[in-house]
Design a protein around this motif. Structure first.
Motif, mmCIF file in Angstrom:
data_model
loop_
_atom_site.group_PDB
_atom_site.id
_atom_site.type_symbol
_atom_site.label_atom_id
_atom_site.label_comp_id
_atom_site.label_asym_id
_atom_site.label_seq_id
_atom_site.Cartn_x
_atom_site.Cartn_y
_atom_site.Cartn_z
ATOM 1 N N VAL A 39 70.465 -5.822 42.191
ATOM 2 C CA VAL A 39 69.249 -5.998 41.202
ATOM 3 C C VAL A 39 68.506 -7.196 41.787
ATOM 4 N N TYR A 40 69.018 -8.105 42.387
ATOM 5 C CA TYR A 40 68.441 -9.226 43.053
ATOM 6 C C TYR A 40 67.368 -8.992 44.177
ATOM 7 N N ASP A 41 67.959 -8.338 45.043
ATOM 8 C CA ASP A 41 67.084 -7.531 46.165
ATOM 9 C C ASP A 41 66.179 -6.860 45.785
ATOM 10 N N ALA A 42 66.231 -5.897 44.797
ATOM 11 C CA ALA A 42 65.088 -5.180 44.293
ATOM 12 C C ALA A 42 63.995 -5.888 43.593
ATOM 13 N N ALA A 43 64.382 -6.996 43.012
ATOM 14 C CA ALA A 43 63.232 -7.773 42.248
ATOM 15 C C ALA A 43 62.664 -8.520 43.249
ATOM 16 N N MET A 44 63.307 -9.120 44.026
ATOM 17 C CA MET A 44 62.466 -9.866 45.098
ATOM 18 C C MET A 44 61.926 -9.175 46.051
ATOM 19 N N ALA A 45 61.926 -7.615 46.230
ATOM 20 C CA ALA A 45 61.110 -7.129 47.171
ATOM 21 C C ALA A 45 60.136 -6.040 46.297
ATOM 22 N N GLY A 46 60.257 -6.546 44.916
ATOM 23 C CA GLY A 46 59.168 -5.671 44.108
ATOM 24 C C GLY A 46 59.450 -4.170 43.844
#
Length: 381
Positions: A39-46
């Motif tokens: 979830v974090y990686d996706a959020a940071m990558a938009g």
């Protein structure tokens, strides 16, 4: 549907009677951490999120992004110097309950896997305790005494997010906004001043992510509430002490009067309708002032509070303050329309008062430092 998304939806439908831990009983922390990382990686990558974070976390991420915190580095911050840290401790109002907080959470840090942290209302770490090996790991994150752990400094974390949300929060692994904090878990609960209703600070338990336990958050929240109860006890004791000082003065008073503490809580009254609290002027100083519900009043300082004399149409007697240095012990004498009271300051306080009495225009902190210590750079002291 992932357990993260299910719990997010449960949190949005219906009020909770207790704080929601990051990991519920029955959840596998390792699996949960993997989901959070995705979830974090996706959020940071938009990119599209594989699951939705808890509302308290997503709200925090929004605030932190707006504040411009770097998820790879965190925000720049310098820990306070020793003198500034000590001053912050004294100003925080938390030193009164430090023992209560430590005693209440001894069991959590006894096994050496977690540390106990107390921060002030601005998110500054005031005290830490715990095993040396865990404190060493915290040092490498900059999680040290005097450092700011407000959201706008280091992103989402239990201290800063508890302050911003106003409730107890547990932050686990990749729920932290700054990537280097993902190996940690923390649970923090705000501590409210019962006199004013404002937040004094946060009590927090932090440690490596593997040490997470669903009950830690409830325990931290309970200890914060016990600390607030201890603050209420201290407040009652201070009102009792003020009442003892004020009673003989009120007995000699020629008109309506009451004694209140610095927050307006009433300790004693004479010829005034009883009330629990009055609203004092924003800036307090001896002399004539308008007090809501009472009208024009004369304010005289008392140890731990103020004597409030309702003047009506009568001219109140002028209040004078005298510093006596001639005897073996310095003494401050206050004389006013309600009588006389005195106080014995420490030698250092008497020295400060004498210096200020000779400076009718006032003095800067640097001037005070030069007078007291011979150098002008001890302004915090």
């Amino acid at each position: 549907m992932s357990s993260l998304q299910q719990r997010r939806e449960r949190s949005e439908h219906g009020a909770r009677s207790a704080p929601e831990p990051a990991v519920a009983a029955g959840d596998d922390p390792r699996q949960f951490a993997q989901v959070l990382s995705a979830v974090y990686d996706a959020a940071m990558a938009g990119e599209r999120l594989p699951a939705r974070p808890r509302s308290v976390i997503s709200d925090s991420w929004d605030r932190v992004l707006t504040a411009g915190v770097d998820p790879e580095l965190g925000g720049p911050d310098n820990a306070l110097a020793v003198g500034d840290l000590e001053a912050r401790r004294q100003e925080s109002g938390l030193s009164l309950i430090l023992e209560d907080l430590t005693r209440g959470l001894d069991a959590v840090i006894a096994d050496g896997d977690n540390i106990l942290v107390v921060a002030d209302r601005g998110g500054r770490v005031l005290w830490r305790s715990g095993a040396t090996r865990v404190l060493g790991k915290a040092d490498r994150l900059g999680f040290v005494e005097g450092a700011s752990w407000a959201e706008n400094s280091v992103g989402t974390n239990a201290i800063g997010t508890a302050l911003m949300s106003g409730r107890a929060v547990q932050v686990f692994s990749a729920e932290h906004f700054v990537r280097s904090h993902h190996s940690w878990t923390c649970a923090g609960a705000p501590i409210t001043d019962p006199r004013t209703g404002s937040v004094l600070g946060v009590v927090d338990v932090s440690g490596p992510a593997a040490t997470i336990h669903p009950t830690t958050l409830a325990l931290v929240d309970a200890v914060a509430k016990l600390a607030e109860s201890a603050l209420r006890d201290h407040h009652r004791e201070s009102l009792d002490a003020l009442r003892a000082v004020a009673a003989p003065i009120l007995a000699r008073s020629s008109g309506p009067a009451l004694a209140v503490d610095n927050h307006g809580w009433v300790a004693a009254v004479d010829a005034v309708p009883p009330a629990r609290r009055v609203v004092l002027p924003r800036t307090l100083s001896p002399g004539r002032a308008w007090v809501a519900g009472l009208g024009e009043c004369d304010l005289d300082p008392l140890p731990g509070g103020w004597l409030v004399r309702v003047t009506g149409s009568d001219e109140a007697q002028r209040t004078t303050v005298e510093l006596v240095l001639s005897g073996s012990r310095p003494q401050v004498r206050v004389t006013g329309g309600a009588g006389v009271w005195s106080h014995e300051p420490s030698p250092r306080h008497a020295q400060i008062l004498a210096y200020l009495a000779e400076q009718p225009a006032g003095a800067t902190a640097a001037q005070m430092s030069a007078h007291l210590f011979g150098v002008d750079d001890r302004v915090v002291t």
